[in-house]
Motif scaffolding. Structure first.
Motif, PDB file in Angstrom:
ATOM      1  N   MET B   1       0.764  -1.179  -0.112  1.00 33.10           N
ATOM      2  CA  MET B   1       0.025  -0.076   0.218  1.00 33.10           C
ATOM      3  C   MET B   1       1.003   1.165   0.129  1.00 33.10           C
ATOM      4  O   MET B   1       1.762   1.325   0.843  1.00 33.10           O
ATOM      5  CB  MET B   1      -0.875  -0.179   1.369  1.00 33.10           C
ATOM      6  CG  MET B   1      -1.365   1.195   1.527  1.00 33.10           C
ATOM      7  SD  MET B   1      -2.123   1.428   3.517  1.00 33.10           S
ATOM      8  CE  MET B   1      -1.366   2.980   3.891  1.00 33.10           C
ATOM      9  N   ASN B   3       1.151   5.658  -1.862  1.00 36.81           N
ATOM     10  CA  ASN B   3       0.608   6.642  -2.896  1.00 36.81           C
ATOM     11  C   ASN B   3       1.691   7.596  -2.733  1.00 36.81           C
ATOM     12  O   ASN B   3       2.266   7.928  -1.797  1.00 36.81           O
ATOM     13  CB  ASN B   3      -0.692   6.961  -2.449  1.00 36.81           C
ATOM     14  CG  ASN B   3      -0.609   7.638  -1.299  1.00 36.81           C
ATOM     15  OD1 ASN B   3      -0.554   7.111  -0.050  1.00 36.81           O
ATOM     16  ND2 ASN B   3      -1.550   8.942  -1.267  1.00 36.81           N
ATOM     17  N   GLY B   5       2.704  11.474  -4.726  1.00 36.27           N
ATOM     18  CA  GLY B   5       2.297  12.830  -5.365  1.00 36.27           C
ATOM     19  C   GLY B   5       3.481  13.419  -5.998  1.00 36.27           C
ATOM     20  O   GLY B   5       4.820  13.025  -5.507  1.00 36.27           O
ATOM     21  N   ARG B   6       3.454  14.589  -6.353  1.00 40.28           N
ATOM     22  CA  ARG B   6       4.755  15.354  -6.945  1.00 40.28           C
ATOM     23  C   ARG B   6       5.679  15.556  -5.693  1.00 40.28           C
ATOM     24  O   ARG B   6       6.878  15.574  -6.117  1.00 40.28           O
ATOM     25  CB  ARG B   6       4.370  16.755  -7.629  1.00 40.28           C
ATOM     26  CG  ARG B   6       5.357  17.297  -8.375  1.00 40.28           C
ATOM     27  CD  ARG B   6       4.884  18.513  -9.087  1.00 40.28           C
ATOM     28  NE  ARG B   6       4.575  19.482  -8.216  1.00 40.28           N
ATOM     29  CZ  ARG B   6       4.340  20.803  -8.848  1.00 40.28           C
ATOM     30  NH1 ARG B   6       4.511  21.240 -10.049  1.00 40.28           N
ATOM     31  NH2 ARG B   6       3.875  21.656  -7.886  1.00 40.28           N
ATOM     32  N   ASN B   7       5.094  15.932  -4.634  1.00 37.97           N
ATOM     33  CA  ASN B   7       5.817  16.376  -3.436  1.00 37.97           C
ATOM     34  C   ASN B   7       6.029  15.350  -2.120  1.00 37.97           C
ATOM     35  O   ASN B   7       6.258  15.765  -1.216  1.00 37.97           O
ATOM     36  CB  ASN B   7       5.485  17.872  -2.883  1.00 37.97           C
ATOM     37  CG  ASN B   7       5.773  18.816  -3.942  1.00 37.97           C
ATOM     38  OD1 ASN B   7       6.993  18.844  -4.683  1.00 37.97           O
ATOM     39  ND2 ASN B   7       4.964  19.760  -4.106  1.00 37.97           N
ATOM     40  N   TYR B   8       5.424  14.169  -2.388  1.00 39.83           N
ATOM     41  CA  TYR B   8       5.371  13.317  -1.343  1.00 39.83           C
ATOM     42  C   TYR B   8       5.566  11.854  -1.739  1.00 39.83           C
ATOM     43  O   TYR B   8       5.082  11.314  -2.696  1.00 39.83           O
ATOM     44  CB  TYR B   8       4.102  13.623  -0.465  1.00 39.83           C
ATOM     45  CG  TYR B   8       2.980  13.280  -1.080  1.00 39.83           C
ATOM     46  CD1 TYR B   8       2.177  11.961  -0.924  1.00 39.83           C
ATOM     47  CD2 TYR B   8       2.026  14.231  -1.939  1.00 39.83           C
ATOM     48  CE1 TYR B   8       0.973  11.686  -1.445  1.00 39.83           C
ATOM     49  CE2 TYR B   8       0.760  14.046  -2.384  1.00 39.83           C
ATOM     50  CZ  TYR B   8       0.246  12.531  -2.278  1.00 39.83           C
ATOM     51  OH  TYR B   8      -0.955  12.347  -2.778  1.00 39.83           O
ATOM     52  N   ALA B   9       5.537  11.146  -0.760  1.00 43.81           N
ATOM     53  CA  ALA B   9       5.264   9.421  -0.887  1.00 43.81           C
ATOM     54  C   ALA B   9       4.983   8.919   0.330  1.00 43.81           C
ATOM     55  O   ALA B   9       5.445   9.504   1.524  1.00 43.81           O
ATOM     56  CB  ALA B   9       6.691   8.873  -1.424  1.00 43.81           C
ATOM     57  N   ALA B  10       3.826   8.232   0.534  1.00 44.20           N
ATOM     58  CA  ALA B  10       3.308   7.629   1.706  1.00 44.20           C
ATOM     59  C   ALA B  10       3.140   6.095   1.423  1.00 44.20           C
ATOM     60  O   ALA B  10       2.933   5.667   0.518  1.00 44.20           O
ATOM     61  CB  ALA B  10       1.644   8.365   1.870  1.00 44.20           C
ATOM     62  N   SER B  11       3.464   5.486   2.561  1.00 46.76           N
ATOM     63  CA  SER B  11       3.406   4.146   2.562  1.00 46.76           C
ATOM     64  C   SER B  11       3.032   3.596   3.949  1.00 46.76           C
ATOM     65  O   SER B  11       2.831   4.429   4.982  1.00 46.76           O
ATOM     66  CB  SER B  11       4.644   3.403   2.446  1.00 46.76           C
ATOM     67  OG  SER B  11       4.459   1.940   2.077  1.00 46.76           O
ATOM     68  N   SER B  12       2.847   2.236   4.209  1.00 43.79           N
ATOM     69  CA  SER B  12       2.916   1.853   5.596  1.00 43.79           C
ATOM     70  C   SER B  12       3.870   0.549   5.918  1.00 43.79           C
ATOM     71  O   SER B  12       4.118  -0.202   4.906  1.00 43.79           O
ATOM     72  CB  SER B  12       1.332   1.138   5.764  1.00 43.79           C
ATOM     73  OG  SER B  12       1.279   0.153   7.149  1.00 43.79           O
ATOM     74  N   VAL B  13       4.257   0.627   7.027  1.00 42.91           N
ATOM     75  CA  VAL B  13       5.303  -0.543   7.232  1.00 42.91           C
ATOM     76  C   VAL B  13       4.741  -1.840   7.825  1.00 42.91           C
ATOM     77  O   VAL B  13       5.347  -2.753   7.948  1.00 42.91           O
ATOM     78  CB  VAL B  13       6.377   0.288   8.490  1.00 42.91           C
ATOM     79  CG1 VAL B  13       7.099   1.206   7.945  1.00 42.91           C
ATOM     80  CG2 VAL B  13       5.650   0.425   9.629  1.00 42.91           C
ATOM     81  N   LEU B  24      13.144   2.692   5.877  1.00 40.61           N
ATOM     82  CA  LEU B  24      12.376   3.862   4.917  1.00 40.61           C
ATOM     83  C   LEU B  24      12.911   4.588   3.771  1.00 40.61           C
ATOM     84  O   LEU B  24      12.269   5.182   3.075  1.00 40.61           O
ATOM     85  CB  LEU B  24      11.520   4.800   5.871  1.00 40.61           C
ATOM     86  CG  LEU B  24      10.759   4.504   7.126  1.00 40.61           C
ATOM     87  CD1 LEU B  24      10.215   5.813   7.615  1.00 40.61           C
ATOM     88  CD2 LEU B  24      10.003   3.556   6.848  1.00 40.61           C
ATOM     89  N   ASN B  26      14.603   3.794   1.042  1.00 44.73           N
ATOM     90  CA  ASN B  26      14.319   3.533  -0.389  1.00 44.73           C
ATOM     91  C   ASN B  26      12.945   3.410  -0.396  1.00 44.73           C
ATOM     92  O   ASN B  26      12.252   3.880  -1.581  1.00 44.73           O
ATOM     93  CB  ASN B  26      14.738   2.010  -0.483  1.00 44.73           C
ATOM     94  CG  ASN B  26      16.420   1.994  -0.897  1.00 44.73           C
ATOM     95  OD1 ASN B  26      16.972   3.057  -0.654  1.00 44.73           O
ATOM     96  ND2 ASN B  26      16.889   0.701  -0.474  1.00 44.73           N
ATOM     97  N   LEU B  28      10.531   5.435   0.586  1.00 45.15           N
ATOM     98  CA  LEU B  28       9.839   6.839   0.488  1.00 45.15           C
ATOM     99  C   LEU B  28      11.055   7.658  -0.298  1.00 45.15           C
ATOM    100  O   LEU B  28      10.623   8.701  -0.328  1.00 45.15           O
ATOM    101  CB  LEU B  28       9.844   7.261   2.026  1.00 45.15           C
ATOM    102  CG  LEU B  28       8.733   6.588   2.810  1.00 45.15           C
ATOM    103  CD1 LEU B  28       8.685   7.408   4.245  1.00 45.15           C
ATOM    104  CD2 LEU B  28       7.453   6.445   2.267  1.00 45.15           C
ATOM    105  N   LEU B  30      13.724   8.893   0.357  1.00 45.09           N
ATOM    106  CA  LEU B  30      14.400   9.903   1.226  1.00 45.09           C
ATOM    107  C   LEU B  30      15.678  10.491   0.795  1.00 45.09           C
ATOM    108  O   LEU B  30      16.528   9.714   0.335  1.00 45.09           O
ATOM    109  CB  LEU B  30      14.402   9.413   2.768  1.00 45.09           C
ATOM    110  CG  LEU B  30      13.265   8.749   3.386  1.00 45.09           C
ATOM    111  CD1 LEU B  30      13.334   8.249   4.828  1.00 45.09           C
ATOM    112  CD2 LEU B  30      12.305   9.542   3.352  1.00 45.09           C
TER     113      LEU B  30
END
Lengths: 136, 136
Positions: B1, B3, B5-13, B24, B26, B28, B30
């Motif tokens: 899971m 998602n 955007g141009r300025n972000y990455a979101a996930s769940s561990v 995190l 790789n 996200l 960083l």
């Protein structure tokens, strides 16, 4: 409660639910980051959107659930959610209507990391005291 | 899971107790830090001491309790404990004999932070969608 040595500083942030927010930069004399530990009660969100000039932010949800808004996108987050936001991202976070949210926010200079883990760490020959001494 | 955007990455561990460790950098993408979320079962400690070449580390205990060893000093940690270790600090962590420990470890380039929070953040005029629209 805090203790320090030549190469470290240790402290405790205490009861975050009661404090609402603790910031670590000054307490620990950090030089590579500012870190905050935050808790918003159920139904409470930050009342402003913000971006950054230089800093990358990483959010880690450690308890509860809520919602993010970034550049107009909205999505749910819960314990285990991790989010990177680049400096220009327009961001905000709110607790869920029925649940508080506890999260850690880490600010660092974007593009400052040179190397990490195997590339930066040095494994030493001496062993931690909690390991049994090797057989002779 | 996840998602982005141009300025972000979101996930769940996901389930850290089952995974043991999530990193995190790789996932996200960083650029200012490497961050790991770790859980050691009761009675288990890392089997080696280590230092770093360039990176400052910050440890945040989010659950359980254990012990740190840094440059030969030993001290107990528990939920809410926060520890900064400079690159040359010789460090290790163990869970308590009776309790697991969950902790976050943040690696950053030492002395890389230029400014933060009020000095780096920009509060925007537009408001998050969860605030009621202002009266006209």
């Amino acid at each position: 409660m805090s203790n320090t040595g030549r190469n470290y500083a240790a402290s405790s942030v205490g009861d975050i639910q009661a404090r609402g927010r603790a910031t670590l930069h000054n307490d620990l004399s950090l030089t590579g980051s500012e870190i905050s530990i935050n808790e918003l009660p159920a139904g409470v969100g930050l009342p402003f959107l913000h971006s950054h000039k230089r800093n990358e932010e990483v959010y880690i949800v450690v308890k509860g659930k809520g919602r993010f808004q970034i550049d107009g996108d909205e999505f749910e987050v819960a314990e285990g959610s991790v989010v990177r936001v680049d400096p220009p991202g327009v961001r905000c976070i709110t607790a869920d209507a029925q649940s508080p949210i506890r999260y850690i926010c880490i600010q660092t200079e974007a593009k400052s990391l040179v190397q990490f883990t195997e590339g930066d760490g040095v494994i030493l020959e001496t062993k931690p005291t909690w390991l049994p001494a090797p057989a002779k």
